[in-house]
Write an enzyme that holds these catalytic residues in place. Sequence first.
Site, short mmCIF file in Angstrom:
data_model
loop_
_atom_site.label_atom_id
_atom_site.label_comp_id
_atom_site.label_asym_id
_atom_site.label_seq_id
_atom_site.Cartn_x
_atom_site.Cartn_y
_atom_site.Cartn_z
N ARG A 40 0.82 -1.22 0.00
CA ARG A 40 0.00 0.00 0.00
C ARG A 40 0.85 1.27 0.00
O ARG A 40 0.44 2.28 -0.55
CB ARG A 40 -0.93 0.00 1.21
CG ARG A 40 -2.09 -0.94 0.99
CD ARG A 40 -3.14 -0.77 2.04
NE ARG A 40 -4.31 -1.55 1.69
CZ ARG A 40 -5.16 -2.05 2.58
NH1 ARG A 40 -4.99 -1.82 3.86
NH2 ARG A 40 -6.20 -2.73 2.16
N LYS A 202 -19.39 -14.69 0.95
CA LYS A 202 -20.84 -14.56 1.15
C LYS A 202 -21.58 -13.89 0.00
O LYS A 202 -21.16 -12.86 -0.50
CB LYS A 202 -21.10 -13.73 2.41
CG LYS A 202 -20.80 -14.48 3.67
CD LYS A 202 -21.17 -13.64 4.86
CE LYS A 202 -20.94 -14.40 6.15
NZ LYS A 202 -20.83 -13.47 7.28
N GLY A 354 -10.19 -7.59 -1.20
CA GLY A 354 -9.04 -7.79 -0.31
C GLY A 354 -8.37 -9.14 -0.50
O GLY A 354 -7.18 -9.22 -0.83
N GLY A 377 -13.42 -3.07 -0.58
CA GLY A 377 -14.82 -2.61 -0.57
C GLY A 377 -15.08 -1.50 -1.55
O GLY A 377 -16.12 -1.46 -2.22
P1 ADP Z 1 -12.63 -10.54 -1.22
O1 ADP Z 1 -11.95 -10.00 0.02
O2 ADP Z 1 -11.64 -10.81 -2.32
O3 ADP Z 1 -13.77 -9.68 -1.66
P2 ADP Z 1 -14.29 -12.29 0.31
O4 ADP Z 1 -14.01 -11.46 1.49
O5 ADP Z 1 -15.66 -12.32 -0.22
O6 ADP Z 1 -13.24 -11.97 -0.86
O7 ADP Z 1 -13.98 -13.82 0.65
C1 ADP Z 1 -12.73 -14.32 0.92
C2 ADP Z 1 -12.79 -15.52 1.80
O8 ADP Z 1 -13.70 -16.50 1.34
C3 ADP Z 1 -11.45 -16.18 1.84
O9 ADP Z 1 -10.89 -15.99 3.13
C4 ADP Z 1 -11.74 -17.65 1.53
O10 ADP Z 1 -11.04 -18.53 2.37
C5 ADP Z 1 -13.22 -17.75 1.75
N1 ADP Z 1 -13.81 -18.83 0.94
C6 ADP Z 1 -13.98 -18.88 -0.38
N2 ADP Z 1 -14.54 -20.04 -0.75
C7 ADP Z 1 -14.75 -20.76 0.37
C8 ADP Z 1 -15.33 -22.05 0.65
N3 ADP Z 1 -15.78 -22.84 -0.33
N4 ADP Z 1 -15.40 -22.43 1.93
C9 ADP Z 1 -14.92 -21.64 2.91
N5 ADP Z 1 -14.38 -20.42 2.72
C10 ADP Z 1 -14.29 -19.99 1.46
MG MG Z 2 -12.62 -9.98 2.06
#
Ligand code: ADP
Ligand code: MG
Length: 396
Positions: A40, A202, A354, A377
Amino acid sequence: MESAAPIRSVRDLPIDGRRVLLRVDFNVPLEDGRVADDSRIRASLPTLQHAMERGARLVVATHLGRPDGKPMPEFGLEPVGARLAELTGWEVFLSDDCLGDASTKIVGELRSGQVALLENLRFHPGEEKNDLDFARKLARLGDIYVNDAFGVVHRAHASVHALPGLFRERGAGLLLEAEVHALDRLLSHAPRPFVAALGGAKVSEKLGLLDALIERVDALVIGGAMGNTFLAARGLDMGKSKIEVDKLPLARSLMERARERGIQLLLPEDLVIAPDPMSPTGEVVPATRVPPDQLALDIGPRTVAAFRRVILPAAALFWNGPMGLFERAPFAQGTLGIAEAGADCRGFTVVGGGESTAAVMRAGLASRFGHVSTGGGASLEYLEGRQLPGLEALRS
Ligand code: ADP
Ligand code: MG
């Protein structure tokens, strides 16, 4: 966004010899009093260098962690100042409070080509409260305001929202500009076919994004825990997998909309399952065969291949969300496979989020993407088409 007033670039602001109050996102991870990952800081170096070359007197402000409005030594910026000095060879003067006599003195004595780093903005409750009085005090420390903190433009906090309005001369740093430019390309005139790859934890956190993307993309591939919820919405038994039962109707209506719009929507055909997330290994099964006592923790190799076939010919790609529990080696292959597909895609490729960004960095593939967003975000909210407080406040 077409109709809105433009945001000026730091390149076009009269910063020569002036005090530039520069809001950056130096919210870096610390370990044993040192910066554990300086990406960063590096991301904003072009802006700092630009300002230095023009002889600005730089007053740099950031938050770090969540000290919740009071001074907490473990969130102090000394390691950040040290790393900045190491990276640039500049003398960095750290004030022990972002307001008050200490910073007034340091900033007052600042000469052309010198940098002051203000102590953590979140040591004051006014920052997260978007307090105007706090912003007014900060405003005394600069003649011109520049925001390069893309990671926080979706937050109405004082240093990104109340503060810029107090300056006649205000604008965007080079990083912020690059972020907005890349995301704008996807938002308003993405080359076709436009493909989105979504995963992550989620559905509920990504509803707005799904909603917006489904109107714009030509194809959508969904994996990760989010994919599990979609598979469950199709009626598959997902065993012990994390799924959001209350989001099943919504997943169904999104799939219906994809059908109506005639866009391709791919879900996993095979999955890597295990009895629990700490299992040393996983087993590949068809998505229709998840046993009741197991969880789906990654997408399987056939799914990776199918997603890759959709991703490779994309003229524009947006990827958000890991395809599995990639933090653990037995469940990292799916995410790695998608990262490689994105890297091999010849179109305009963007990663946001992230954990997704972390996965691309870890795989050493960041340089092979068109744009890797520093804002988790913020990048998602921007792509939803929302107005972000920190950007609105910069408009002329
Ligand atoms: P980002 O930060 O890139 O937007 P998210 O915060 O939505 O992504 O999600 C990231 C998390 O989702 C990771 O820590 C990953 O381990 C978890 N994850 C993804 N697929 C699965 C799964 N099938 N079961 C459990 N955790 C999962
Ligand atoms: Mg995340």
